[in-house]
Design an enzyme around this catalytic site. Structure first.
Site, PDB file in Angstrom:
ATOM      1  N   SER A 182      -4.705  72.998  -1.511  1.00  0.00           N
ATOM      2  CA  SER A 182      -6.151  72.899  -1.251  1.00  0.00           C
ATOM      3  C   SER A 182      -6.804  71.892  -2.194  1.00  0.00           C
ATOM      4  O   SER A 182      -7.707  71.155  -1.796  1.00  0.00           O
ATOM      5  CB  SER A 182      -6.823  74.257  -1.468  1.00  0.00           C
ATOM      6  OG  SER A 182      -6.205  75.246  -0.698  1.00  0.00           O
ATOM      7  N   GLU A 227      -4.839  72.293   7.061  1.00  0.00           N
ATOM      8  CA  GLU A 227      -6.017  71.420   7.295  1.00  0.00           C
ATOM      9  C   GLU A 227      -7.319  72.066   6.837  1.00  0.00           C
ATOM     10  O   GLU A 227      -8.328  72.006   7.531  1.00  0.00           O
ATOM     11  CB  GLU A 227      -6.135  71.041   8.784  1.00  0.00           C
ATOM     12  CG  GLU A 227      -4.885  70.534   9.450  1.00  0.00           C
ATOM     13  CD  GLU A 227      -4.372  69.229   8.851  1.00  0.00           C
ATOM     14  OE1 GLU A 227      -5.072  68.640   8.008  1.00  0.00           O
ATOM     15  OE2 GLU A 227      -3.262  68.827   9.208  1.00  0.00           O
ATOM     16  N   GLY A 228      -7.293  72.681   5.670  1.00  0.00           N
ATOM     17  CA  GLY A 228      -8.467  73.373   5.140  1.00  0.00           C
ATOM     18  C   GLY A 228      -8.361  74.845   5.482  1.00  0.00           C
ATOM     19  O   GLY A 228      -8.478  75.221   6.650  1.00  0.00           O
ATOM     20  N   GLU A 240     -10.576  80.177   3.579  1.00  0.00           N
ATOM     21  CA  GLU A 240     -11.447  80.374   2.402  1.00  0.00           C
ATOM     22  C   GLU A 240     -12.233  79.100   2.079  1.00  0.00           C
ATOM     23  O   GLU A 240     -13.413  79.164   1.712  1.00  0.00           O
ATOM     24  CB  GLU A 240     -10.627  80.805   1.183  1.00  0.00           C
ATOM     25  CG  GLU A 240     -10.086  82.224   1.246  1.00  0.00           C
ATOM     26  CD  GLU A 240      -8.937  82.388   2.243  1.00  0.00           C
ATOM     27  OE1 GLU A 240      -8.329  81.372   2.635  1.00  0.00           O
ATOM     28  OE2 GLU A 240      -8.672  83.534   2.648  1.00  0.00           O
TER      29      GLU A 240
END
Ligand SMILES: Cc1cc2nc3c(=O)[nH]c(=O)nc-3n(C[C@H](O)[C@H](O)[C@H](O)COP(=O)(O)OP(=O)(O)OC[C@H]3O[C@@H](n4cnc5c(N)ncnc54)[C@H](O)[C@@H]3O)c2cc1C
Length: 380
Positions: free
Chosen positions: A133, A361-362, A365
């Site tokens: 992340s 891809e993100g 959270e």
């Protein structure tokens, strides 16, 4: 069968063709792909024949100039059949997009024809064992040596890495980060498969170690230190859009499976489909699929209009679609009972694949902490 080439797009005709491909060549075999943790070369070649690897590239770059809404619907259809294959489309598309958007004429000439045909498979190498992340924590380093660059680092969880031909590698170059196009055949590139992933198991994930990999100046995409804000953000936005659309496909696949199963299956002398609690779950799937599809379409329209609001719209679409896919797949397994826990029905695979959509891809959270920005933007 026509292919996605040329400007004369008839969205419904393209989608009908992709749907037929998914229904006959992808979905019926997705369980086998999942078990064998591979996609056959012949299938990847078929994707190339259909013109699906990078149809969004402009015609002047050799692409089909396909609009983003149609692209999203294609990725939905492929995701309905097999998230492993959709993941391959995603990462290859991200690399192709980055070369098309930020590549020099020389880089475009060298890479785009083969990326468009699928003769060369591109993979996106950002994550590392100790950074996901938080991409700014990436430790891969590229050091200038004359006009060359020497790259050292360790990339992990690379979708399609096992069959990669060219790697888009993100590496630190001083304070900033740059992107490099590294051929798989470069000395010092070591690719090791990662088996037994939870989901998208057929996407041939690998870890990639780069040991003193020497590339020329022509390998760098854009000026040094430029990658983080531009190449990475743009490519990740496209990837996130693809994952959002693929998640809609998962919800639709859950719905299709549950409608068929509950129509056949009987309990207490009645069909499952006539039980109210089953109907509630099916209703939720119908609603989720439609809402997620509309959010994706909204993000796609903003992309087609060149509106920067697409970035946040894509976050919202991906957040909703991926979490709704997890919920739908969980309900789909529940509805199938023990059968849903077996490899005889697709829902167990859909359940495992859906969870992956919440991480890549993100993650969920990150979306939960970021999307609120939308609400606060107008307020000082
Ligand atoms: C199947 C699969 C395919 C992949 N393919 C690729 C690929 O092709 N290329 C590539 O580069 N990478 C790939 N990845 C890696 C993927 O991008 C990362 O897994 C993802 O970015 C999350 O990073 P992480 O796994 O290191 O988790 P971490 O970043 O360590 O996060 C762990 C947990 O903490 C949460 N978290 C992190 N930051 C915050 C925060 N600020 N606030 C609240 N919670 C937080 C996360 O949501 C997560 O739940 C793939 C991963 C998978 C599973």
């Amino acid at each position: 069968m026509s292919t996605v080439t040329g400007l004369d797009h008839d969205r419904e005709a393209i989608l009908a063709e992709v749907r037929a491909f998914v229904d006959t060549e992808v979905a019926p075999n997705a369980g086998d792909f999942d078990q064998s943790e591979r996609l056959p070369r012949t299938l990847l070649d078929r994707v190339g024949e259909l013109g699906l690897w990078a149809p969004f590239l402009p015609v002047e770059q050799g692409g089909a100039g396909l609009d983003m809404v149609t692209l999203g619907r294609i990725h939905e259809e492929v995701g309905r059949g097999c998230s492993g294959l959709r993941s391959m489309l995603t990462v290859h598309g991200m690399v192709s997009w980055a070369v098309g958007r930020w590549g020099s004429d020389e880089q475009r000439d060298r890479w785009l024809p083969e990326l468009i045909s699928g003769g060369t498979f591109g993979v996106f190498c950002l994550s590392e064992p100790d950074s996901g992340s938080d991409a700014s924590a990436a430790g891969t380093l590229a050091v200038a040596d004359g006009s060359d660059w020497v790259i050292n680092g360790h990339k992990k969880w690379i979708t399609g890495g096992q069959v990669a031909d060219v790697l888009l590698v993100f590496a630190r170059t001083g304070p900033g980060m740059s992107a490099f196009l590294v051929p798989r055949t470069a000395d010092g590139v070591e690719i090791t498969p990662i088996p037994n992933m939870l989901g998208t198991r057929s996407s041939m994930i690998a870890e990639i170690v780069l040991r003193d990999v020497r590339v020329g100046a022509e390998a760098r995409l854009g000026p040094p230190g430029w990658a983080a804000g531009t190449v990475m953000t743009g490519a990740l936005d496209l990837g996130r859009y693809s994952v959002a659309c693929g998640s809609v496909g998962i919800i639709q696949a859950c719905l299709d499976a549950c409608v068929a199963y509950t129509t056949r299956r009987t309990v207490h002398d009645g069909r499952l489909r006539d039980l109210q609690l089953i109907r509630r779950k099916v209703s939720d799937m119908v609603t989720s699929a439609r809402a997620a599809r509309l959010l994706c379409e909204h993000a796609g329209r903003l992309k087609d209009a060149g509106d920067p609001a697409t970035i946040m719209a894509t976050w919202v679409a991906k957040y909703h679609a991926s979490t709704a896919a997890t919920a739908a797949a969980s309900d789909a397994v529940q509805i199938h009972g023990a059968n849903g826990c077996s490899a005889d029905y697709p829902v167990a695979r859909l359940y495992r694949d859906a969870k992956i959509m919440e991480i890549i891809e993100g993650s969920t959270e990150l979306q939960q902490t970021t999307i609120a920005e939308e609400a606060y933007r107008e307020v000082a």
